[in-house]
Design a protein around this motif. Structure first.
Motif, PDB file in Angstrom:
ATOM      1  N   MET A  31       0.835  -1.200   0.000  1.00  0.00           N
ATOM      2  CA  MET A  31       0.000   0.000   0.000  1.00  0.00           C
ATOM      3  C   MET A  31       0.870   1.252   0.000  1.00  0.00           C
ATOM      4  SD  MET A  31      -2.933   1.267   2.734  1.00  0.00           S
ATOM      5  CE  MET A  31      -1.766   2.020   3.879  1.00  0.00           C
ATOM      6  N   ARG A  32       0.430   2.243  -0.752  1.00  0.00           N
ATOM      7  CA  ARG A  32       1.009   3.585  -0.662  1.00  0.00           C
ATOM      8  C   ARG A  32      -0.128   4.576  -0.475  1.00  0.00           C
ATOM      9  NH1 ARG A  32       5.254   4.292  -5.639  1.00  0.00           N
ATOM     10  NH2 ARG A  32       3.405   3.786  -6.881  1.00  0.00           N
ATOM     11  N   PRO A  33       0.016   5.561   0.424  1.00  0.00           N
ATOM     12  CA  PRO A  33       1.150   5.830   1.308  1.00  0.00           C
ATOM     13  C   PRO A  33       1.277   4.777   2.405  1.00  0.00           C
ATOM     14  CG  PRO A  33      -0.675   7.275   1.831  1.00  0.00           C
ATOM     15  CD  PRO A  33      -1.086   6.535   0.603  1.00  0.00           C
ATOM     16  N   VAL A  34       2.415   4.773   3.060  1.00  0.00           N
ATOM     17  CA  VAL A  34       2.705   3.756   4.066  1.00  0.00           C
ATOM     18  C   VAL A  34       2.338   4.253   5.462  1.00  0.00           C
ATOM     19  CG1 VAL A  34       4.576   2.800   2.675  1.00  0.00           C
ATOM     20  CG2 VAL A  34       5.086   4.558   4.385  1.00  0.00           C
ATOM     21  N   PHE A  35       2.262   3.330   6.394  1.00  0.00           N
ATOM     22  CA  PHE A  35       2.087   3.671   7.802  1.00  0.00           C
ATOM     23  C   PHE A  35       3.453   3.956   8.415  1.00  0.00           C
ATOM     24  CE2 PHE A  35      -2.014   1.508   7.431  1.00  0.00           C
ATOM     25  CZ  PHE A  35      -2.802   2.278   8.261  1.00  0.00           C
ATOM     26  N   ALA A  36       3.607   5.094   9.047  1.00  0.00           N
ATOM     27  CA  ALA A  36       4.774   5.414   9.880  1.00  0.00           C
ATOM     28  C   ALA A  36       6.107   5.137   9.195  1.00  0.00           C
ATOM     29  CB  ALA A  36       4.694   4.632  11.198  1.00  0.00           C
ATOM     30  N   GLY A  37       6.178   5.425   7.894  1.00  0.00           N
ATOM     31  CA  GLY A  37       7.446   5.310   7.190  1.00  0.00           C
ATOM     32  C   GLY A  37       7.919   3.902   6.904  1.00  0.00           C
ATOM     33  N   ARG A  38       7.086   2.905   7.182  1.00  0.00           N
ATOM     34  CA  ARG A  38       7.481   1.519   6.956  1.00  0.00           C
ATOM     35  C   ARG A  38       6.688   0.932   5.792  1.00  0.00           C
ATOM     36  NH1 ARG A  38       6.082  -0.759  12.794  1.00  0.00           N
ATOM     37  NH2 ARG A  38       4.163   0.317  12.174  1.00  0.00           N
ATOM     38  N   GLN A 103      -3.251   3.728  -2.869  1.00  0.00           N
ATOM     39  CA  GLN A 103      -2.877   2.824  -3.954  1.00  0.00           C
ATOM     40  C   GLN A 103      -2.427   1.471  -3.404  1.00  0.00           C
ATOM     41  OE1 GLN A 103       1.007   2.820  -6.652  1.00  0.00           O
ATOM     42  NE2 GLN A 103      -0.400   4.430  -7.319  1.00  0.00           N
ATOM     43  N   PHE A 104      -2.734   0.432  -4.175  1.00  0.00           N
ATOM     44  CA  PHE A 104      -2.310  -0.931  -3.841  1.00  0.00           C
ATOM     45  C   PHE A 104      -1.657  -1.529  -5.073  1.00  0.00           C
ATOM     46  CE2 PHE A 104      -6.110   0.182  -1.475  1.00  0.00           C
ATOM     47  CZ  PHE A 104      -5.685  -0.002  -0.164  1.00  0.00           C
ATOM     48  N   MET A 182      10.892  14.107 -13.973  1.00  0.00           N
ATOM     49  CA  MET A 182      10.163  13.783 -15.198  1.00  0.00           C
ATOM     50  C   MET A 182       9.482  12.427 -15.047  1.00  0.00           C
ATOM     51  SD  MET A 182      10.539  16.323 -17.299  1.00  0.00           S
ATOM     52  CE  MET A 182      10.211  15.693 -18.962  1.00  0.00           C
ATOM     53  N   VAL A 183       8.194  12.378 -15.386  1.00  0.00           N
ATOM     54  CA  VAL A 183       7.423  11.149 -15.301  1.00  0.00           C
ATOM     55  C   VAL A 183       6.532  11.060 -16.539  1.00  0.00           C
ATOM     56  CG1 VAL A 183       7.407  11.119 -12.771  1.00  0.00           C
ATOM     57  CG2 VAL A 183       5.550  12.256 -14.001  1.00  0.00           C
ATOM     58  N   THR A 184       5.965   9.880 -16.755  1.00  0.00           N
ATOM     59  CA  THR A 184       4.991   9.719 -17.835  1.00  0.00           C
ATOM     60  C   THR A 184       3.603  10.005 -17.293  1.00  0.00           C
ATOM     61  OG1 THR A 184       6.340   8.052 -18.943  1.00  0.00           O
ATOM     62  CG2 THR A 184       4.012   8.128 -19.519  1.00  0.00           C
ATOM     63  N   ILE A 185       2.921  10.962 -17.912  1.00  0.00           N
ATOM     64  CA  ILE A 185       1.579  11.358 -17.485  1.00  0.00           C
ATOM     65  C   ILE A 185       0.581  10.814 -18.502  1.00  0.00           C
ATOM     66  CG2 ILE A 185       0.051  13.323 -17.086  1.00  0.00           C
ATOM     67  CD1 ILE A 185       2.607  14.846 -16.241  1.00  0.00           C
ATOM     68  N   GLN A 186      -0.467  10.161 -18.001  1.00  0.00           N
ATOM     69  CA  GLN A 186      -1.429   9.518 -18.887  1.00  0.00           C
ATOM     70  C   GLN A 186      -2.848   9.950 -18.529  1.00  0.00           C
ATOM     71  OE1 GLN A 186       0.162   5.152 -19.766  1.00  0.00           O
ATOM     72  NE2 GLN A 186       0.150   5.532 -17.587  1.00  0.00           N
ATOM     73  N   PRO A 187      -3.687  10.166 -19.541  1.00  0.00           N
ATOM     74  CA  PRO A 187      -5.093  10.446 -19.259  1.00  0.00           C
ATOM     75  C   PRO A 187      -5.889   9.149 -19.092  1.00  0.00           C
ATOM     76  CG  PRO A 187      -4.675  10.684 -21.600  1.00  0.00           C
ATOM     77  CD  PRO A 187      -3.367  10.308 -20.970  1.00  0.00           C
ATOM     78  N   THR A 188      -6.904   9.215 -18.254  1.00  0.00           N
ATOM     79  CA  THR A 188      -7.949   8.188 -18.230  1.00  0.00           C
ATOM     80  C   THR A 188      -9.214   8.868 -18.738  1.00  0.00           C
ATOM     81  OG1 THR A 188      -8.796   8.666 -16.009  1.00  0.00           O
ATOM     82  CG2 THR A 188      -6.861   7.229 -16.147  1.00  0.00           C
ATOM     83  N   LEU A 189     -10.325   8.210 -18.644  1.00  0.00           N
ATOM     84  CA  LEU A 189     -11.587   8.807 -19.081  1.00  0.00           C
ATOM     85  C   LEU A 189     -11.904  10.066 -18.275  1.00  0.00           C
ATOM     86  CD1 LEU A 189     -13.980   8.371 -21.013  1.00  0.00           C
ATOM     87  CD2 LEU A 189     -15.131   7.152 -19.155  1.00  0.00           C
ATOM     88  N   THR A 198       5.904   8.658  -6.769  1.00  0.00           N
ATOM     89  CA  THR A 198       5.328   9.475  -5.694  1.00  0.00           C
ATOM     90  C   THR A 198       6.086  10.791  -5.607  1.00  0.00           C
ATOM     91  OG1 THR A 198       6.743   8.342  -4.092  1.00  0.00           O
ATOM     92  CG2 THR A 198       4.494   7.518  -4.342  1.00  0.00           C
ATOM     93  N   PRO A 199       5.421  11.885  -5.212  1.00  0.00           N
ATOM     94  CA  PRO A 199       3.988  11.970  -4.897  1.00  0.00           C
ATOM     95  C   PRO A 199       3.133  11.739  -6.141  1.00  0.00           C
ATOM     96  CG  PRO A 199       4.963  14.151  -4.952  1.00  0.00           C
ATOM     97  CD  PRO A 199       6.093  13.190  -5.074  1.00  0.00           C
TER      98      PRO A 199
END
Length: 264
Positions: A31-38, A103-104, A182-189, A198-199
């Motif tokens: 899972m992201r974000p994480v609990f307490a940095g772990r 996110q998972f 730099m990241v890849t940005i994608q559209p959804t519907l 992240t972020p």
């Protein structure tokens, strides 16, 4: 600090667990974000009115169907992970912080292994075996996540909810810098997003009033894009350093279809 974070939280309904029937379930997720940095790993289940994630340390996160604004399933193709992502209407607490994006995911290959692969010969039989195993694993994981999404949609419809999973349009993706890399940005519907790094970057297109292109000249190699929120009291979203060759495809193939106003 935690009291300040919780001050404006919208109270969520209690999860109603499904009994006497098998619930859709994905195991061994991160899972992201994480609990307490772990690193937070565990299982995700779909119940009557929401999803429940239970970590290996017993931490619980409930995501109510009524609080999901957008659900996105991103299969693993060129990335090292397959994921499902929830953009919420109202933030919930994860540990001591409010979060609107949960996110998972499952990694297909370990990141360090992905870097090391480039050093091996394409004629190495072990290399070919590894590639075949990786392709099979990608296919298996993509099918497992896709099947889970279908089952979750079925559970939601059965209980009066109408959220459907979007899938990013890879052929409309482009490079850009929404935060610090730099990241890849994608559209959804319904969204414009980058969910791999992240972020997270998630823009709800229904909230966009118009799109402004900056630094558009014949001499420059890149331009910046500013998406103005319909609520002018909120900060606009920015994507910097988009290669010039993507300008026409962004404008013509994607945004014109959604009838945005453009400014240069």
């Amino acid at each position: 600090m935690q009291d300040q974070e919780e001050a404006n939280l919208v109270k969520q309904e209690a999860l109603v667990r499904t009994k006497n029937e098998r619930v859709p379930r994905l195991a061994d997720l991160t899972m992201r974000p994480v609990f307490a940095g772990r690193k937070t790993q565990g299982n995700l289940e779909a119940h009557t009115n929401g999803l429940r994630f239970i970590s290996t340390r017993g931490e619980i996160v409930d995501i109510m169907y009524a609080n999901i604004k957008h659900a996105i399933f991103q299969p693993c193709e060129s990335e090292i992970m397959v994921l499902i992502h929830f953009h919420l209407k109202n933030p919930i607490m994860i540990g001591k912080k409010k979060q609107q994006d949960i996110q998972f995911f499952t990694e297909v290959v370990d990141a360090s292994q992905a870097v090391d692969v480039g050093r091996r010969s394409m004629y190495d039989p072990d290399e070919m075996d590894d590639e075949q195993r990786e392709r099979q694993l990608r296919k298996r994981l993509n099918e497992a996540f896709k099947d889970f999404c279908r089952k979750v949609e079925s559970v939601m419809r059965k209980n009066g909810y109408s959220v459907e999973f979007d899938i990013p349009y890879r052929d409309l993706g482009f490079l850009g810098n929404p935060h610090k890399e730099m990241v890849t940005i994608q559209p959804t519907l319904n969204c414009l997003c980058n969910l791999t790094e992240t972020p997270f970057f998630v823009v709800d297109l229904s909230n966009v009033d118009h799109v402004h292109f900056e630094r558009v000249t014949f001499m420059s190699k890149a331009f910046d894009m500013v998406l103005i929120n319909k609520d002018f009291t909120k900060q606009p979203w920015r994507v910097d350093m988009i290669p010039n060759e993507d300008k026409d495809s962004i404008q013509v193939r994607f945004y014109e279809a959604i009838r945005f106003d453009f400014a240069f």
